[in-house]
Design a protein around this motif. Sequence first.
Motif, PDB file in Angstrom:
ATOM      1  N   LEU A  67       0.609  -1.286  -0.014  1.00 31.18           N
ATOM      2  CA  LEU A  67      -0.002  -0.035  -0.034  1.00 31.18           C
ATOM      3  C   LEU A  67       0.891   1.165   0.077  1.00 31.18           C
ATOM      4  CD1 LEU A  67      -2.863  -1.127   2.458  1.00 31.18           C
ATOM      5  CD2 LEU A  67      -2.996  -0.878   0.022  1.00 31.18           C
ATOM      6  N   ALA A  68       2.088   1.396   0.767  1.00 33.79           N
ATOM      7  CA  ALA A  68       2.871   2.398   0.651  1.00 33.79           C
ATOM      8  C   ALA A  68       3.474   2.631  -0.733  1.00 33.79           C
ATOM      9  CB  ALA A  68       3.924   2.215   1.719  1.00 33.79           C
ATOM     10  N   LYS A 120       0.753   4.106  -3.181  1.00 33.86           N
ATOM     11  CA  LYS A 120       0.111   5.457  -2.869  1.00 33.86           C
ATOM     12  C   LYS A 120       0.629   6.315  -4.144  1.00 33.86           C
ATOM     13  CE  LYS A 120       0.046   9.189   0.519  1.00 33.86           C
ATOM     14  NZ  LYS A 120       0.946   9.648   1.738  1.00 33.86           N
ATOM     15  N   GLY A 121      -0.613   6.881  -4.674  1.00 32.95           N
ATOM     16  CA  GLY A 121      -0.461   7.817  -5.806  1.00 32.95           C
ATOM     17  C   GLY A 121      -0.429   6.722  -7.232  1.00 32.95           C
ATOM     18  N   ARG A 155      -7.341  -0.851  -4.040  1.00 33.09           N
ATOM     19  CA  ARG A 155      -7.311  -0.904  -2.665  1.00 33.09           C
ATOM     20  C   ARG A 155      -8.383  -1.814  -2.085  1.00 33.09           C
ATOM     21  NH1 ARG A 155      -6.056   4.539  -3.438  1.00 33.09           N
ATOM     22  NH2 ARG A 155      -8.172   5.024  -2.953  1.00 33.09           N
TER      23      ARG A 155
END
Length: 299
Positions: free
Chosen positions: A237-238, A241-242, A249
Amino acid sequence: MDAGLVSIIIPTYNRARYIRAALNSIMAQSYTHWECLVVDDGSKDNTEEVMAAICKQDSRISYYKRSEAYPKGVNGARNYGITKSNGDYIAFCDDDDFWLPEKLEKQMPIFKAHPEVGLVTSNIEYVNTDGARTGRVITQRGNHGYVFEDLLLKNRLSMITPVIRRSVIAKVGLFNTDFTLSEDWEYWRRVAYYYPFYALPDVLACVRKHDTNTSRIVTDSPFEQYVLYRELTKALLAWGKGRFTKADRQLIAKVAAKRYKQILRNHCPGIGNKLGLMIQVFKNDWKDGVRFCLKILNL
């Protein structure tokens, strides 16, 4: 066939006993346009002496000691090897395993025939300590096409089989050095987000089973399995991001719920063991505990 240069990265640590067999299998490749970079992560045995002799035998093989600028561990060594390599394609072999002679010859034409493919893999066969083949084959055929969702649930690739385009690494980044277990799983998820895989049905590499395999360190503890999967999800998920959409998700959350239910079903027999795992999760991080319970309850 386009004879692109393949850079083969082999991280090593105290495996002087096996490294020659691994490199003999590289030198025996029928596809000859390759370079091999062995990156030593701080061996205390006679690996350096063994490597000096092998490098004299074949100029395509280079030996490096991991730079202190790169973290210790297998992923730090892999990343260092990648930065030192020159090939348009990157492949990996472990220091105690070996390839079959036709591995690259069968994999490389796939990239030309299927320019959309980012990674080409194959089947593996287990061998015993002495390298004798056992007949136990692990198939990779499920790793074909767009397999991002499949890889969210389970790692189905062996580290020593894939060949990957360098352009893929440029897009998804290097290996995550925060992981010492399932470090390859973390990486293949990122690759699969963007690129389809191509899985050949052939056995092209052999994995040696012995007392010091890293894979033997993986625990059966339900809580530790939960923690590892949770850390893999956080890292994904990190990275996403973007990049990730809301649907991405939601998919990751759905598969995480499925994984947690598997852990409860397969490793926590009885209500008492299931409650025990939930309590451990809450004690570790109460927010994660709430998320864990909501996921397994489909809320």
